[in-house]
Enzyme design. Structure first.
Site, PDB file in Angstrom:
ATOM      1  N   LYS A 100       0.833  -1.210   0.000  1.00  0.00           N
ATOM      2  CA  LYS A 100       0.000   0.000   0.000  1.00  0.00           C
ATOM      3  C   LYS A 100       0.865   1.257   0.000  1.00  0.00           C
ATOM      4  O   LYS A 100       0.668   2.185  -0.782  1.00  0.00           O
ATOM      5  CB  LYS A 100      -0.932  -0.027   1.223  1.00  0.00           C
ATOM      6  CG  LYS A 100      -1.711   1.250   1.459  1.00  0.00           C
ATOM      7  CD  LYS A 100      -2.702   1.552   0.357  1.00  0.00           C
ATOM      8  CE  LYS A 100      -3.245   2.953   0.478  1.00  0.00           C
ATOM      9  NZ  LYS A 100      -4.058   3.374  -0.642  1.00  0.00           N
ATOM     10  N   CYS A 157      -4.075  11.432   1.534  1.00  0.00           N
ATOM     11  CA  CYS A 157      -3.283  10.193   1.493  1.00  0.00           C
ATOM     12  C   CYS A 157      -1.818  10.384   1.098  1.00  0.00           C
ATOM     13  O   CYS A 157      -0.930  10.050   1.878  1.00  0.00           O
ATOM     14  CB  CYS A 157      -3.943   9.184   0.571  1.00  0.00           C
ATOM     15  SG  CYS A 157      -5.450   8.508   1.289  1.00  0.00           S
TER      16      CYS A 157
HETATM   17  N1  LIG Z   1      -9.659   8.142   1.987  1.00  0.00           N
HETATM   18  C1  LIG Z   1      -8.988   7.435   1.111  1.00  0.00           C
HETATM   19  O1  LIG Z   1      -9.022   7.712  -0.087  1.00  0.00           O
HETATM   20  C2  LIG Z   1      -8.209   6.218   1.562  1.00  0.00           C
HETATM   21  C3  LIG Z   1      -7.835   5.258   0.605  1.00  0.00           C
HETATM   22  C4  LIG Z   1      -7.126   4.143   1.023  1.00  0.00           C
HETATM   23  C5  LIG Z   1      -6.782   3.997   2.359  1.00  0.00           C
HETATM   24  N2  LIG Z   1      -7.134   4.952   3.272  1.00  0.00           N
HETATM   25  C6  LIG Z   1      -6.771   4.727   4.668  1.00  0.00           C
HETATM   26  O2  LIG Z   1      -7.907   4.188   5.370  1.00  0.00           O
HETATM   27  C7  LIG Z   1      -7.918   4.655   6.725  1.00  0.00           C
HETATM   28  C8  LIG Z   1      -9.209   5.392   7.010  1.00  0.00           C
HETATM   29  O3  LIG Z   1      -9.276   6.519   6.166  1.00  0.00           O
HETATM   30  P1  LIG Z   1     -10.633   7.292   5.862  1.00  0.00           P
HETATM   31  O4  LIG Z   1     -10.329   8.233   4.745  1.00  0.00           O
HETATM   32  O5  LIG Z   1     -11.748   6.317   5.733  1.00  0.00           O
HETATM   33  O6  LIG Z   1     -10.779   8.107   7.237  1.00  0.00           O
HETATM   34  P2  LIG Z   1     -12.040   8.931   7.733  1.00  0.00           P
HETATM   35  O7  LIG Z   1     -11.507   9.972   8.637  1.00  0.00           O
HETATM   36  O8  LIG Z   1     -12.893   9.324   6.557  1.00  0.00           O
HETATM   37  O9  LIG Z   1     -12.875   7.858   8.570  1.00  0.00           O
HETATM   38  C9  LIG Z   1     -12.465   7.268   9.757  1.00  0.00           C
HETATM   39  C10 LIG Z   1     -13.695   7.010  10.625  1.00  0.00           C
HETATM   40  O10 LIG Z   1     -13.282   6.316  11.795  1.00  0.00           O
HETATM   41  C11 LIG Z   1     -14.076   6.802  12.874  1.00  0.00           C
HETATM   42  N3  LIG Z   1     -13.436   6.438  14.142  1.00  0.00           N
HETATM   43  C12 LIG Z   1     -12.386   7.012  14.759  1.00  0.00           C
HETATM   44  N4  LIG Z   1     -12.105   6.357  15.905  1.00  0.00           N
HETATM   45  C13 LIG Z   1     -12.992   5.356  16.007  1.00  0.00           C
HETATM   46  C14 LIG Z   1     -13.232   4.329  16.962  1.00  0.00           C
HETATM   47  N5  LIG Z   1     -12.481   4.219  18.046  1.00  0.00           N
HETATM   48  N6  LIG Z   1     -14.253   3.478  16.763  1.00  0.00           N
HETATM   49  C15 LIG Z   1     -15.031   3.577  15.663  1.00  0.00           C
HETATM   50  N7  LIG Z   1     -14.851   4.519  14.717  1.00  0.00           N
HETATM   51  C16 LIG Z   1     -13.861   5.395  14.891  1.00  0.00           C
HETATM   52  C17 LIG Z   1     -14.175   8.276  12.615  1.00  0.00           C
HETATM   53  O11 LIG Z   1     -15.251   8.872  13.314  1.00  0.00           O
HETATM   54  C18 LIG Z   1     -14.392   8.299  11.095  1.00  0.00           C
HETATM   55  O12 LIG Z   1     -15.766   8.217  10.754  1.00  0.00           O
HETATM   56  C19 LIG Z   1      -6.663   5.502   6.876  1.00  0.00           C
HETATM   57  O13 LIG Z   1      -5.637   4.703   7.354  1.00  0.00           O
HETATM   58  C20 LIG Z   1      -6.367   5.945   5.455  1.00  0.00           C
HETATM   59  O14 LIG Z   1      -5.000   6.249   5.268  1.00  0.00           O
HETATM   60  C21 LIG Z   1      -7.858   6.041   2.905  1.00  0.00           C
END
Ligand SMILES: NC(=O)c1ccc[n+]([C@@H]2O[C@H](COP(=O)([O-])OP(=O)(O)OC[C@H]3O[C@@H](n4cnc5c(N)ncnc54)[C@H](O)[C@@H]3O)[C@@H](O)[C@H]2O)c1
Length: 444
Positions: free
Chosen positions: A212, A268
């Protein structure tokens, strides 16, 4: 065979993954800590905008295959697979902040202590190599008193979706990577993807984690590479677009991620490259290409201000129109947007800024606030009185702007194209002083 899935963290990745799994027949419980998100999902509404997501969500709700809850423990207890999709932000020094991952691992460990069935824990968040085994696996073992592989399964399944195309990317992936500690964990995760035609790669968790990071770092490096070439092209008087086309037609290179401009931003690339770089330094094997990728990207937005200065001279007291604030079109996301350093530099040099964006103004106001920065919804209002303009985000509506309109609305005649969306010849013909990243100055 339908599986029971708990998706902990219902943001971009968690919600898209959860909804898509439900659309393929699995039973999904989405867990989040934000009550409004949970309510919205249960009402069949998506808290984020993503094409196609709301229809799939509504359908999954109707068919009873998806629900959302604040109660993580009950979701974990009834699930066969527990996905972790919480944020992994950067700390001040660029290294990864694993506090969300740790918190969720503690909850999972405590919750599975007294259950009798064997569950598989899957890390979906982007985490630094080694995290799934050394952090998640260790905490769950300590909290649950169970051994990985015996008491619970463990895997890492990175996500490659792009914001704006997330559903399409998830349902039609290029590849699926499953890094599992053993074949049982691998098969559990694989069963969720029976519908997918893409190749499935079986790796170790650490390899999956690095795949990744290496993918994002490579794409970011490609952008920084073409930006370096662009800056060099300006000295040679050649157009980087011609160079990018010439190299992009080589199938070993491909034309993708070869558009020169004001640099990459978003949630990201900057954080992932910084996290991997920081980790490599910690291990005593600094990844020099990543350091350069970040350095080029830090300077690149300011190249637009340099081009502006070459045309306008001293910026003090000048009014500069900014077209586009979001880090890319079709989003209101301002995280690490090139507009931030550009506007900060203009203000530092005494300029007045008039800025517009189709949807990112509310978010921009939270980051960029100064008496000399004014925001306008209409492009015409931004152009009035402007000595020069800088195009920062390549929204479609800016592509359509005619040079004659710009000429008649602006006070000055300098146009800096930070994303190379316009035809320089057309702008020159209308008497505008057009400068673009990666294009040498026109000789008069
Ligand atoms: N956004 C992208 O395009 C993308 C793509 C690939 C990978 N990622 C990775 O995926 C992961 C998540 O990214 P995202 O963009 O979805 O983040 P985001 O901030 O959109 O969502 C994360 C969610 O987790 C929730 N959260 C936080 N603590 C929590 C807990 N203890 N229990 C339950 N829920 C909780 C938050 O309220 C939020 O809704 C990261 O590691 C990111 O690097 C993101």
């Amino acid at each position: 065979m339908p599986k029971k899935v708990a998706m902990i963290g219902t943001g971009y990745v968690g919600l898209v993954t959860g909804v898509c799994f439900a659309s393929k027949g699995h039973d999904v419980t989405c867990v989040d800590v934000i009550p409004e998100k949970v309510e919205q999902i249960n009402e069949g509404k998506t808290p984020i905008f993503e094409p196609g997501l709301e229809e799939l969500l509504l359908n999954a709700r109707k068919e009873g295959r998806l629900e959302a809850t604040l109660d993580g423990a009950s979701a974990i207890k009834k699930a066969e697979l527990i996905f972790i999709a919480v944020p992994t932000p950067s700390k001040e020094d660029g290294s990864i902040d694993l506090s969300f991952i740790e918190e969720v691992s503690h909850t999972i460990g405590k919750t599975i202590r007294d259950v009798t069935d064997k569950k598989t824990v899957v890390v979906k968040s982007t985490v630094i190599p080694g995290t799934t085994e050394k952090v998640v696996g260790r905490i769950i073992e300590e909290e649950s008193g169970k051994k990985r592989g015996i008491g619970f399964g463990l895997a890492m399944n990175p996500e490659f979706l792009k914001e704006g195309k997330a559903v399409e990317d998830f349902l039609d992936p290029d590849r699926i990577v499953i890094g599992a500690i053993d074949s049982e964990s691998f098969n559990e995760v694989k069963a969720l993807y029976e519908w997918a035609e893409a190749p499935i790669l079986e790796t170790s968790p650490t390899t999956a984690e690095l795949i990744k990071y290496a993918a994002n770092s490579f794409l970011a490096m490609k952008i920084s590479f073409i930006n370096e070439i662009a800056n060099y092209c300006e000295l040679l008087g050649v157009d980087v677009k011609d160079v990018a086309q010439g190299i992009g037609l080589d199938e070993r290179i491909s034309p993708k991620f070869l558009r020169a401009g004001a640099g990459f931003g978003g949630s990201c690339f900057p954080k992932d490259v910084a996290a991997l770089y920081s980790h490599s330094k910690q291990l005593g094997r600094e990844l020099i290409l990543l350091r350069s990728t970040l350095e080029v990207n830090k300077q690149q937005p300011l190249r637009t201000v340099e081009l502006l200065r070459e045309e306008v001279g001293d910026l003090s007291g000048k009014t500069i129109a900014i077209l586009g604030l979001a880090f890319k079109p079709d989003t209101d996301d301002m995280r690490e947007a090139a507009s931030i350093p550009i506007i900060e530099q203009l203000i530092k040099e005494g300029a007045r800024v008039k800025a517009t964006d189709p949807i990112a103004i509310p978010n921009a106001k939270k980051i960029l606030s100064h008496p000399n920065i004014n925001y306008y919804d209409k492009i015409n209002d931004v152009l009035k009185e402007a000595d020069a303009l800088i195009l920062v985000t390549e929204w479609d509506e800016y592509r359509q702007l005619s040079p004659s309109d710009l000429k008649s609305l602006m006070k000055g005649d300098v146009v800096i194209d930070g994303r190379r969306i316009w035809n320089p010849e057309l702008f020159h013909k209308h008497g505008l002083r057009y400068r673009g990243i990666g294009l040498g100055k026109k000789k008069n």
